[in-house]
Design a protein around this motif. Sequence first.
Motif, PDB file in Angstrom:
ATOM      1  N   THR A 162      32.998  22.192 -21.209  1.00 47.61           N
ATOM      2  CA  THR A 162      32.753  23.202 -20.397  1.00 47.61           C
ATOM      3  C   THR A 162      32.385  24.296 -21.393  1.00 47.61           C
ATOM      4  OG1 THR A 162      34.096  22.366 -19.052  1.00 47.61           O
ATOM      5  CG2 THR A 162      33.673  24.684 -18.736  1.00 47.61           C
ATOM      6  N   ASP A 164      31.890  28.328 -21.344  1.00 41.46           N
ATOM      7  CA  ASP A 164      32.356  29.059 -20.517  1.00 41.46           C
ATOM      8  C   ASP A 164      32.301  30.701 -20.878  1.00 41.46           C
ATOM      9  OD1 ASP A 164      34.002  30.638 -18.547  1.00 41.46           O
ATOM     10  OD2 ASP A 164      35.533  29.546 -18.774  1.00 41.46           O
ATOM     11  N   GLY A 167      35.730  32.091 -21.561  1.00 41.42           N
ATOM     12  CA  GLY A 167      36.624  31.480 -22.196  1.00 41.42           C
ATOM     13  C   GLY A 167      36.741  32.013 -23.720  1.00 41.42           C
TER      14      GLY A 167
END
Lengths: 206, 185
Positions: A162, A164, A167
Motif C-alpha cells: 500500500t 499512502d 503514511g
Amino acid sequence: MPVGTNAVELLGFFAGVDLFKSIQKNYKFFVTIWDDALKASTPDPETGPMPLITHWHTRSVTIPQYTFSKEVVKYGPIAKSFPVMELNGLDIAITFEEDEFGTIAYFINWLQRKIIRNDGTYRSQKDNRVDNLMILTEDDSGIPINLFWYKNVYFQNASPATFDYGGNESIKYDITFGADYLQFLPIKALAKANIKTEIMGKILGV
Amino acid sequence: MPNFTIEGRLKGLPDPQRDFLWEVTILNFDLGDSSPEDLTLRAKNISIPGRSNEPIETYFYGHKQKFSGRSAFSNQISIQFEETEDQKILRTFYHWFQKINNTDPLQPFATLSTTLTKRQYAKRMFLTMYKYNGEEVRNKIEFVNVFPESIADVALDMTSNAAVKYDVQFSYDYWTLQGPDRINI
C-alpha cells in the motif's frame, strides 16, 4: 520426586551454564536466498539475473516443519495409531523490507517470470524455482544453532503493497514461498545430544 | 600497613566531573554558511545518553528469570541551542531539514531530498567532556548517524527578558565510547 531433585532442577534453571537453561532469541537469524545460477555466473537468459537479496532485506521469517497426521487402527476398544506424513510442500512466509532500488518488487517479478512466460506458457520444473533458501539461527556469541535449508523454492504469493500519502513507513512485502523439502542441520543441539548420550552412557555403564 | 583514614582514601580520588565542562561537535558539516564551531558555541545543554538491555522473561516451576535481550538505545538526544542575532541556529537547522526533504514549492528540489543516501544527511556527533584543568577526560561519546528529528516551538514574549533558545531533538542509531582504550572497554 525425591527430596533435593527439585532443588537441582532449579539450580539448573538458574545456573546459566551451557548445558543448563538458555533461551534462543527470535531476532538472531539470517535468511540467504540464492540461485545456483549465481554460483555459475550464468543468468537465466529468459528471466535475467537474480536480484541481490541482502540479509537486511528480510524483516521476519516463519519456518515451516514437516507435519504428520494420525492413522488409527482399532482393536476392539483399543486404538493403535500410526503417524503418516502429510506433506503438501512446505510454505515459507517471509516479510521483506523494500529498498530504494526496488529490489524486492523486482525479486517478486523475477520469481513470477521464472514460473510463467509473458505469453502465458509455463516454464519447466527445473527452471521455475530458486535453488536455495537458507535460514541460519545463531546464539548470542554468533555460533550457529540451526540451519534450515529449503530446496527447490518457488514463489506462491505476495501481499499487496500500500502506497499512502498519509503514511510514513517503509514498503514491506509478505512473500509466501513453496519448497519441496527441508534439509535440517541441528548444529549445536546435535553436539549437545552426543555429549549427553556419551556422559549418560558412562554413568549408566552402557 | 593499609591506610584506613578517610583523608588517605580521598587523596587518590580525582575531582568530580563537572556537568558544565563539555562541548558537542558535529562532523562532516556542510550546512549552509555555518561551521561546526557555530553550533558548538551555541549548545547550552545536552544529556549523556543512556542504554538498555531489554530483558526476556522465562519461567520454570513458578520461578521467573530474565535473560538479556536486544540492546536498545533511546535513539534520541536533545540539545538546547541559544540563538544569536545572525540566526545561525535557525538557518542551520532549516538548511538541514530542507536538505533531507525540501518543502519549498518555489525551489526546484521541492518534495525531494538533495541527498542520495542517509549517509549524506546523517552526521557523526561527538560529546567531549573536560576536566577542571581544561584537559579532555579519557573518553568521549560518539553519536552515529545523527540528524534532526524536530525543533520545538519557541515562544516569543514581550513581557519576558531572555535569549531565544531552540530545543532540537536529534535522532541517532547508536553511540560508542571513544578513547585510547576503546577496544578494551
